[in-house]
Design an enzyme around this catalytic site. Structure first.
Site, PDB file in Angstrom:
ATOM      1  N   TYR A  95       0.965  -1.033  -0.136  1.00  0.00           N
ATOM      2  CA  TYR A  95       0.049   0.009  -0.149  1.00  0.00           C
ATOM      3  C   TYR A  95       0.858   1.174   0.083  1.00  0.00           C
ATOM      4  O   TYR A  95       0.530   2.177  -0.827  1.00  0.00           O
ATOM      5  CB  TYR A  95      -0.920   0.205   1.087  1.00  0.00           C
ATOM      6  CG  TYR A  95      -1.954  -1.209   0.979  1.00  0.00           C
ATOM      7  CD1 TYR A  95      -3.438  -0.519   0.743  1.00  0.00           C
ATOM      8  CD2 TYR A  95      -1.771  -2.393   1.166  1.00  0.00           C
ATOM      9  CE1 TYR A  95      -4.220  -1.600   0.474  1.00  0.00           C
ATOM     10  CE2 TYR A  95      -2.805  -3.408   0.762  1.00  0.00           C
ATOM     11  CZ  TYR A  95      -3.939  -3.010   0.351  1.00  0.00           C
ATOM     12  OH  TYR A  95      -4.952  -4.037   0.300  1.00  0.00           O
ATOM     13  N   ALA A  96       2.069   1.519   0.794  1.00  0.00           N
ATOM     14  CA  ALA A  96       2.771   2.573   0.681  1.00  0.00           C
ATOM     15  C   ALA A  96       3.693   2.560  -0.318  1.00  0.00           C
ATOM     16  O   ALA A  96       3.638   3.523  -1.021  1.00  0.00           O
ATOM     17  CB  ALA A  96       3.693   2.300   2.025  1.00  0.00           C
TER      18      ALA A  96
ATOM     19  N   ASN B 126      10.175  -5.612  -5.480  1.00  0.00           N
ATOM     20  CA  ASN B 126       9.370  -6.208  -4.692  1.00  0.00           C
ATOM     21  C   ASN B 126       9.598  -7.704  -4.642  1.00  0.00           C
ATOM     22  O   ASN B 126      10.032  -8.281  -5.877  1.00  0.00           O
ATOM     23  CB  ASN B 126       7.878  -5.848  -5.087  1.00  0.00           C
ATOM     24  CG  ASN B 126       6.686  -6.002  -4.189  1.00  0.00           C
ATOM     25  OD1 ASN B 126       6.755  -5.778  -3.086  1.00  0.00           O
ATOM     26  ND2 ASN B 126       5.917  -7.113  -4.807  1.00  0.00           N
TER      27      ASN B 126
ATOM     28  N   GLU C 199     -12.822 -10.383  10.548  1.00  0.00           N
ATOM     29  CA  GLU C 199     -13.319 -10.297   9.201  1.00  0.00           C
ATOM     30  C   GLU C 199     -13.388 -11.606   8.610  1.00  0.00           C
ATOM     31  O   GLU C 199     -14.030 -12.310   7.876  1.00  0.00           O
ATOM     32  CB  GLU C 199     -12.623  -9.237   8.463  1.00  0.00           C
ATOM     33  CG  GLU C 199     -12.663  -7.955   8.877  1.00  0.00           C
ATOM     34  CD  GLU C 199     -12.399  -6.951   7.668  1.00  0.00           C
ATOM     35  OE1 GLU C 199     -11.068  -6.967   7.257  1.00  0.00           O
ATOM     36  OE2 GLU C 199     -13.164  -6.038   7.418  1.00  0.00           O
TER      37      GLU C 199
ATOM     38  N   ASP D 107       3.500  -0.079   7.463  1.00  0.00           N
ATOM     39  CA  ASP D 107       3.915  -1.006   8.639  1.00  0.00           C
ATOM     40  C   ASP D 107       5.283  -0.899   9.473  1.00  0.00           C
ATOM     41  O   ASP D 107       5.178  -1.290  10.493  1.00  0.00           O
ATOM     42  CB  ASP D 107       3.374  -2.278   8.274  1.00  0.00           C
ATOM     43  CG  ASP D 107       1.864  -2.411   8.172  1.00  0.00           C
ATOM     44  OD1 ASP D 107       1.184  -1.418   8.297  1.00  0.00           O
ATOM     45  OD2 ASP D 107       1.393  -3.567   8.085  1.00  0.00           O
TER      46      ASP D 107
ATOM     47  N   ALA E  13      -3.671   0.132   6.275  1.00  0.00           N
ATOM     48  CA  ALA E  13      -3.453   0.238   5.022  1.00  0.00           C
ATOM     49  C   ALA E  13      -3.858   1.921   4.744  1.00  0.00           C
ATOM     50  O   ALA E  13      -3.165   2.616   3.805  1.00  0.00           O
ATOM     51  CB  ALA E  13      -4.269  -0.543   3.961  1.00  0.00           C
TER      52      ALA E  13
HETATM   53  C1  LIG Z   1      -6.753  -9.848   6.243  1.00  0.00           C
HETATM   54  C2  LIG Z   1      -6.253  -8.257   6.611  1.00  0.00           C
HETATM   55  C3  LIG Z   1      -7.385  -7.357   6.420  1.00  0.00           C
HETATM   56  C4  LIG Z   1      -6.770  -5.991   6.754  1.00  0.00           C
HETATM   57  N1  LIG Z   1      -7.725  -5.281   6.734  1.00  0.00           N
HETATM   58  C5  LIG Z   1      -7.399  -3.901   6.888  1.00  0.00           C
HETATM   59  C6  LIG Z   1      -8.410  -2.751   6.665  1.00  0.00           C
HETATM   60  O1  LIG Z   1      -9.635  -3.110   6.427  1.00  0.00           O
HETATM   61  N2  LIG Z   1      -8.098  -1.396   6.667  1.00  0.00           N
HETATM   62  C7  LIG Z   1      -6.911  -1.191   6.847  1.00  0.00           C
HETATM   63  O2  LIG Z   1      -6.529   0.185   6.972  1.00  0.00           O
HETATM   64  N3  LIG Z   1      -5.698  -2.118   7.021  1.00  0.00           N
HETATM   65  C8  LIG Z   1      -6.153  -3.351   7.030  1.00  0.00           C
HETATM   66  N4  LIG Z   1      -5.123  -4.261   7.071  1.00  0.00           N
HETATM   67  C9  LIG Z   1      -3.721  -4.043   7.517  1.00  0.00           C
HETATM   68  C10 LIG Z   1      -2.896  -3.718   6.089  1.00  0.00           C
HETATM   69  O3  LIG Z   1      -3.304  -4.497   5.257  1.00  0.00           O
HETATM   70  C11 LIG Z   1      -1.532  -3.330   6.331  1.00  0.00           C
HETATM   71  O4  LIG Z   1      -1.516  -2.137   7.306  1.00  0.00           O
HETATM   72  C12 LIG Z   1      -0.841  -2.805   4.965  1.00  0.00           C
HETATM   73  O5  LIG Z   1      -0.803  -3.663   4.195  1.00  0.00           O
HETATM   74  C13 LIG Z   1       0.440  -1.867   5.342  1.00  0.00           C
HETATM   75  O6  LIG Z   1       0.803  -1.404   4.103  1.00  0.00           O
HETATM   76  P1  LIG Z   1       2.480  -1.675   3.661  1.00  0.00           P
HETATM   77  O7  LIG Z   1       2.627  -1.139   2.473  1.00  0.00           O
HETATM   78  O8  LIG Z   1       3.180  -0.869   4.717  1.00  0.00           O
HETATM   79  O9  LIG Z   1       2.900  -3.052   3.758  1.00  0.00           O
HETATM   80  P2  LIG Z   1       2.499  -4.271   2.739  1.00  0.00           P
HETATM   81  O10 LIG Z   1       0.991  -3.802   2.060  1.00  0.00           O
HETATM   82  O11 LIG Z   1       2.394  -5.508   3.433  1.00  0.00           O
HETATM   83  O12 LIG Z   1       3.409  -4.381   1.594  1.00  0.00           O
HETATM   84  C14 LIG Z   1       4.821  -4.485   1.713  1.00  0.00           C
HETATM   85  C15 LIG Z   1       5.222  -4.992   0.335  1.00  0.00           C
HETATM   86  O13 LIG Z   1       6.645  -5.336   0.554  1.00  0.00           O
HETATM   87  C16 LIG Z   1       6.825  -6.580   0.128  1.00  0.00           C
HETATM   88  N5  LIG Z   1       7.896  -7.356   0.445  1.00  0.00           N
HETATM   89  C17 LIG Z   1       7.998  -7.558   2.038  1.00  0.00           C
HETATM   90  N6  LIG Z   1       9.421  -8.155   2.179  1.00  0.00           N
HETATM   91  C18 LIG Z   1       9.920  -7.829   1.253  1.00  0.00           C
HETATM   92  C19 LIG Z   1      11.379  -8.157   0.948  1.00  0.00           C
HETATM   93  N7  LIG Z   1      12.233  -8.659   1.897  1.00  0.00           N
HETATM   94  N8  LIG Z   1      11.949  -7.933  -0.237  1.00  0.00           N
HETATM   95  C20 LIG Z   1      11.151  -7.434  -1.299  1.00  0.00           C
HETATM   96  N9  LIG Z   1       9.744  -7.199  -1.159  1.00  0.00           N
HETATM   97  C21 LIG Z   1       9.144  -7.442   0.110  1.00  0.00           C
HETATM   98  C22 LIG Z   1       5.635  -7.346  -0.145  1.00  0.00           C
HETATM   99  O14 LIG Z   1       5.904  -8.305  -0.936  1.00  0.00           O
HETATM  100  C23 LIG Z   1       4.624  -6.134  -0.278  1.00  0.00           C
HETATM  101  O15 LIG Z   1       4.569  -5.973  -1.699  1.00  0.00           O
HETATM  102  C24 LIG Z   1      -5.361  -5.822   6.813  1.00  0.00           C
HETATM  103  C25 LIG Z   1      -4.445  -6.681   6.810  1.00  0.00           C
HETATM  104  C26 LIG Z   1      -5.122  -8.131   6.677  1.00  0.00           C
HETATM  105  C27 LIG Z   1      -3.736  -9.199   6.674  1.00  0.00           C
END
Ligand SMILES: Cc1cc2nc3c(=O)[nH]c(=O)nc-3n(C[C@H](O)[C@H](O)[C@H](O)COP(=O)(O)OP(=O)(O)OC[C@H]3O[C@@H](n4cnc5c(N)ncnc54)[C@H](O)[C@@H]3O)c2cc1C
Length: 393
Positions: free
Chosen positions: A11-12, A31, A162, A290, A305
């Site tokens: 998401y970020a 990624n 959920e 996160d 997210a």
């Molecule tokens: C089932 C579920 C329901 C949810 N519902 C909600 C909701 O309704 N509302 C809400 O606000 N939040 C919700 N969340 C939380 C939300 O999904 C997370 O807070 C959000 O995804 C964080 O975004 P991010 O970009 O920090 O990390 P992520 O979306 O997890 O993205 C991280 C990215 O980095 C990549 N990555 C990770 N490690 C590596 C590595 N070592 N090398 C290369 N790539 C890597 C991954 O493949 C991914 O593409 C939910 C979470 C879950 C599991």
């Protein structure tokens, strides 16, 4: 100008990359997978609502028409002293980078939890859960071992609730397929805190509980899991739950990559950033989503997210301001509320301060999906993912 490196296409990361590219800045995204996973809807994927692969979007499609180069690699380390990312397949030098590598399940050192439970965190884990449940039902049809039909969900936060809602609708359907009486299925949600959904006010928690209890979900709140074995969950109360499937949704910690990189991290592995989202260790790095630790009113921002997308976009804007020789702006989080789905058409929560429940909340939850897809790729993306929407608008 060198390309900006964005680590992670969650998401970020996606919002950071898009914001930069829209302003004519070349971006390289690294990624682990060639797709963006729709993480906030993974409970639907694991709970049988639609095919698991519907919950991903190819990065090539997502960045179509933008100067974004995608590298599929798993990053092991941010070598910030040498300004490069070190991956399994190669190294990626940068001048400035945005890090959005997300989080991983937190097991709180509970004995056997990692070994004997299934996390709900990625597309692959959703696929594993779904297959595992179906396998258990098939085996029950052969050996009659009724505990195979029990699913224990560890964690009564958003993800656990959920997922419970999805299961309550899906298990009877699988039952019909395999000729298993739906009354044999048991769903138990175990939460260590005194109540479920701590981010919602007490009356909304009660609504969610009642709604799910009507659908057959049992709750054990204020019950910490102390040990897990193959098909058995032991609670602090002394109770043992025998279950064919144990799903863990009880917590997250930041990706281990940040600690392995020697960045200053908190107890949950989140790298500390200042108010502009710049790393406290290196002003060539912005850390978002996160995996970033930023406090508001003395508390860390929650891993959501909605905040991850805002942080991604804000980091990109600040990075561009630095490139233009301007000062950075402080990140001001906007929290629009929390909506939990309770099955495919109902929900509970609040949106922009308005409390809602039942079918109306279900409609709002669906609208948040449309909004996210619109932000990601306009009507093209909304139409592409039409199948995922319960509400067809
Ligand atoms: C089932 C579920 C329901 C949810 N519902 C909600 C909701 O309704 N509302 C809400 O606000 N939040 C919700 N969340 C939380 C939300 O999904 C997370 O807070 C959000 O995804 C964080 O975004 P991010 O970009 O920090 O990390 P992520 O979306 O997890 O993205 C991280 C990215 O980095 C990549 N990555 C990770 N490690 C590596 C590595 N070592 N090398 C290369 N790539 C890597 C991954 O493949 C991914 O593409 C939910 C979470 C879950 C599991």
């Amino acid at each position: 100008m060198d390309r900006i490196l964005v680590a992670g296409a969650g998401y970020a990361g996606v919002f950071a990359a898009k914001e930069l590219a829209r302003h004519g800045i070349g971006v390289t995204v690294v990624n682990a997978k060639p797709y963006h996973q729709l993480t906030t809807w993974l409970h639907e994927a694991a709970g049988g609502r639609h095919p698991v692969d519907d919950y991903k979007i190819d990065l090539a499609d997502l960045f179509y028409g933008l100067d974004v180069q995608v590298e599929v690699d798993e990053i092991h380390r941010v070598d910030w002293k040498q300004t490069r990312l070190v991956g399994r397949l190669g190294t990626y030098p940068y001048e400035r980078a945005v890090i959005g590598l997300g989080s991983a399940p937190e097991y709180f050192s509970i004995t056997g939890l990692y070994e004997h439970s299934l996390p709900l965190k990625s597309l692959e884990s959703a696929r594993v859960i779904r297959r595992h449940i179906e396998t258990q039902v098939r085996r029950y049809a052969k050996d009659g071992n009724v505990s195979r039909l029990t699913v224990v969900i560890g964690g009564g936060g958003l993800t656990g609730i959920e997922f419970a809602g999805e299961l309550a609708e899906w298990l009877p359907k699988i039952g019909r397929t395999y000729h298993v009486d739906q009354r044999q299925f048991v769903i138990v949600c175990v939460e260590a805190m005194p109540d479920i959904l701590p981010m919602l006010p007490p009356n909304q928690r009660s609504l969610a509980r009642r709604e799910l209890e009507r659908a057959g979900v049992q709750f054990k709140a204020g019950s910490a899991i102390v040990r897990v074995e193959d098909q058995a969950v032991y609670l602090a109360s002394g109770e043992t739950l025998c279950a064919g499937t144990i799903v863990w949704t009880g917590g997250v910690r930041a990706t281990p990559v940040l600690q392995a990189s020697g960045l200053t991290c908190d107890h949950k592995g989140r790298a500390r950033v200042d108010g502009t989202l710049q790393s406290v260790d290196d002003d060539r790095l912005w850390i978002v989503g996160d995996c970033a630790r930023l406090d508001r009113a003395g508390k860390p921002l929650p891993p959501t997210a909605q905040l991850a997308t805002q942080m991604g976009r804000h980091a990109a804007i600040n990075l561009m301001r630095v490139l233009n020789g301007e000062g950075q702006e402080l990140f001001v989080p906007k929290i629009y509320g929390t909506l939990a789905s309770l099955g495919h058409s109902r929900g509970v929560g609040d949106l922009a301060g308005v409390r809602t429940s039942g079918r109306l909340a279900g409609v709002f939850k669906e609208l948040t999906k449309v909004r996210y897809l619109l932000q990601l790729g306009g009507m093209r993306m909304v139409n592409r993912k039409r199948r995922l929407r319960t509400l067809q608008v």
